[in-house]
Design an enzyme around this catalytic site. Sequence first.
Site, mmCIF file in Angstrom:
data_model
loop_
_atom_site.group_PDB
_atom_site.id
_atom_site.type_symbol
_atom_site.label_atom_id
_atom_site.label_comp_id
_atom_site.label_asym_id
_atom_site.label_seq_id
_atom_site.Cartn_x
_atom_site.Cartn_y
_atom_site.Cartn_z
ATOM 1 N N CYS A 185 -26.392 -4.478 -31.863
ATOM 2 C CA CYS A 185 -25.045 -4.367 -31.317
ATOM 3 C C CYS A 185 -24.044 -4.993 -32.292
ATOM 4 C CB CYS A 185 -24.977 -5.028 -29.945
ATOM 5 S SG CYS A 185 -23.472 -4.657 -29.015
ATOM 6 N N ASP A 216 -24.157 -12.352 -24.056
ATOM 7 C CA ASP A 216 -23.143 -12.144 -23.020
ATOM 8 C C ASP A 216 -23.250 -13.223 -21.966
ATOM 9 O OD1 ASP A 216 -23.133 -9.283 -24.231
ATOM 10 O OD2 ASP A 216 -21.370 -9.485 -22.962
ATOM 11 N N LYS A 227 -20.710 -19.238 -22.874
ATOM 12 C CA LYS A 227 -21.560 -18.093 -22.499
ATOM 13 C C LYS A 227 -22.664 -18.535 -21.529
ATOM 14 C CE LYS A 227 -19.851 -15.384 -25.973
ATOM 15 N NZ LYS A 227 -20.469 -15.175 -27.273
ATOM 16 N N ASN A 235 -27.946 -9.868 -23.038
ATOM 17 C CA ASN A 235 -27.201 -9.304 -24.172
ATOM 18 C C ASN A 235 -27.390 -7.785 -24.153
ATOM 19 O OD1 ASN A 235 -25.553 -9.856 -26.557
ATOM 20 N ND2 ASN A 235 -27.304 -9.161 -27.745
ATOM 21 N N LYS A 236 -26.754 -7.114 -25.096
ATOM 22 C CA LYS A 236 -26.762 -5.642 -25.139
ATOM 23 C C LYS A 236 -28.158 -5.069 -24.887
ATOM 24 C CE LYS A 236 -24.010 -3.439 -25.584
ATOM 25 N NZ LYS A 236 -23.341 -2.921 -24.358
ATOM 26 N N ALA A 285 -18.341 -10.360 -25.914
ATOM 27 C CA ALA A 285 -18.046 -11.401 -24.918
ATOM 28 C C ALA A 285 -16.944 -12.377 -25.345
ATOM 29 C CB ALA A 285 -19.331 -12.148 -24.595
ATOM 30 N N ARG A 291 -13.942 -5.490 -26.733
ATOM 31 C CA ARG A 291 -15.331 -5.643 -26.315
ATOM 32 C C ARG A 291 -15.973 -6.794 -27.082
ATOM 33 N NH1 ARG A 291 -17.586 -4.862 -30.474
ATOM 34 N NH2 ARG A 291 -19.440 -5.692 -29.496
ATOM 35 N N ARG A 319 -15.191 -6.313 -16.252
ATOM 36 C CA ARG A 319 -16.597 -6.096 -16.651
ATOM 37 C C ARG A 319 -17.413 -7.232 -16.050
ATOM 38 N NH1 ARG A 319 -17.938 -4.526 -22.693
ATOM 39 N NH2 ARG A 319 -19.786 -3.659 -21.691
HETATM 40 C C1 RUB Z 1 -21.472 -6.726 -26.830
HETATM 41 C C2 RUB Z 1 -22.692 -7.579 -26.961
HETATM 42 C C3 RUB Z 1 -22.573 -8.763 -27.877
HETATM 43 C C4 RUB Z 1 -22.161 -9.993 -27.064
HETATM 44 C C5 RUB Z 1 -21.783 -11.169 -27.954
HETATM 45 O O1 RUB Z 1 -21.561 -5.785 -25.780
HETATM 46 O O2 RUB Z 1 -23.690 -7.394 -26.311
HETATM 47 O O3 RUB Z 1 -23.807 -9.037 -28.478
HETATM 48 O O4 RUB Z 1 -21.034 -9.671 -26.257
HETATM 49 O O5 RUB Z 1 -20.666 -10.853 -28.744
HETATM 50 P P1 RUB Z 1 -20.313 -4.805 -25.493
HETATM 51 P P2 RUB Z 1 -19.729 -12.023 -29.376
HETATM 52 O O6 RUB Z 1 -20.019 -4.066 -26.754
HETATM 53 O O7 RUB Z 1 -20.797 -3.919 -24.374
HETATM 54 O O8 RUB Z 1 -19.142 -5.675 -25.053
HETATM 55 O O9 RUB Z 1 -20.631 -12.895 -30.190
HETATM 56 O O10 RUB Z 1 -18.734 -11.259 -30.199
HETATM 57 O O11 RUB Z 1 -19.104 -12.759 -28.237
#
Ligand code: RUB
Length: 312
Positions: free
Chosen positions: A124, A193, A229, A203-204, A19, A17, A60
Amino acid sequence: MTILHETAEKIKNMEIRGAGRIARAAALALKDEAKSIDTDSLDEFNAKMKAAYKLLYQTRPTAVSLPNALRIVMRYKASTVAEARSQIIANADAFVTGSENAVKRIGEIGARRIKDDFTIMTHCNSSAAAQIIQTAFKSKKNISVIATETRPRMQGYVTVDVMQKAGIPTTLILDSAVRYFMKKVDAVVVGADAITVNGNLINKVGTSQLALAAHEARVPFIVAAETYKFSPRTLLGELVEIEERDPSEVLSPEMQKKWPNLKIANPAFDITPHSYIDLICTEIGAIPPEMAYWVITEKLGWEIEEADENIM
Ligand code: RUB
């Protein structure tokens, strides 16, 4: 089970999990698939790779890093299977290395915005946001973190674990306590995300609540986001799909039986308007959200026609 199916399953059930991690795992799954398809027919190879692309694409819906990574890996032009295979392998390796370097660079760029004695709130678990915090801490800045639990999947525990292992003073709070603590906060740092062409952040779920409270308290709101992103589809006015997850994440099946007429909504993400965002830290620099169009068209080189072709 093949690595492709295993990866798709793990992304779906959130064993993989976040992004960035999702994007890297998907790129490596395509690479593995390219290596293991046993045929001399380019048509058959292409068809199998397309099926692999579709399987991963559908895991997803919200993190745009996933389709962006898949498209980057699948950009090959070959006249033999061997050529196609080696281009896919090279694309996947370049994507993964580029993505890891981007997170490191974001850490360096973002850490400059974190001053000594800052209290940073995060939500998150984002590797890019955590990288900013860790880089600032490593450069001997005396900082502390306030991390939200992030119901229902409690990704805040992952953040707390990372911060505790790094020795960063951290306070865990309820999601509903965000506004209560905002007056103690010097900067909010979150991941992404997806970022739309007009600079809005997906985002979350709950992120927009942090942004609103930060805006009210005049606390800077910083987003950590690799350029993959940024969503090319939004050039066409497409909306980013918000994943709706299983109700049992919110209320146990036993409790659901108790109230058979109860509706449960469980969106995994929400949208933060660009007007609440001060800065997006990317690997190519820290930019205001209004520069998202420039990133998508000038830096990533997406054209409207190409974005259109990629809508599935
Ligand atoms: C994770 C989430 C993160 C982003 C960025 O949601 O919202 O803030 O994905 O993460 P989930 P990163 O747990 O539902 O996947 O910076 O690690 O890409």
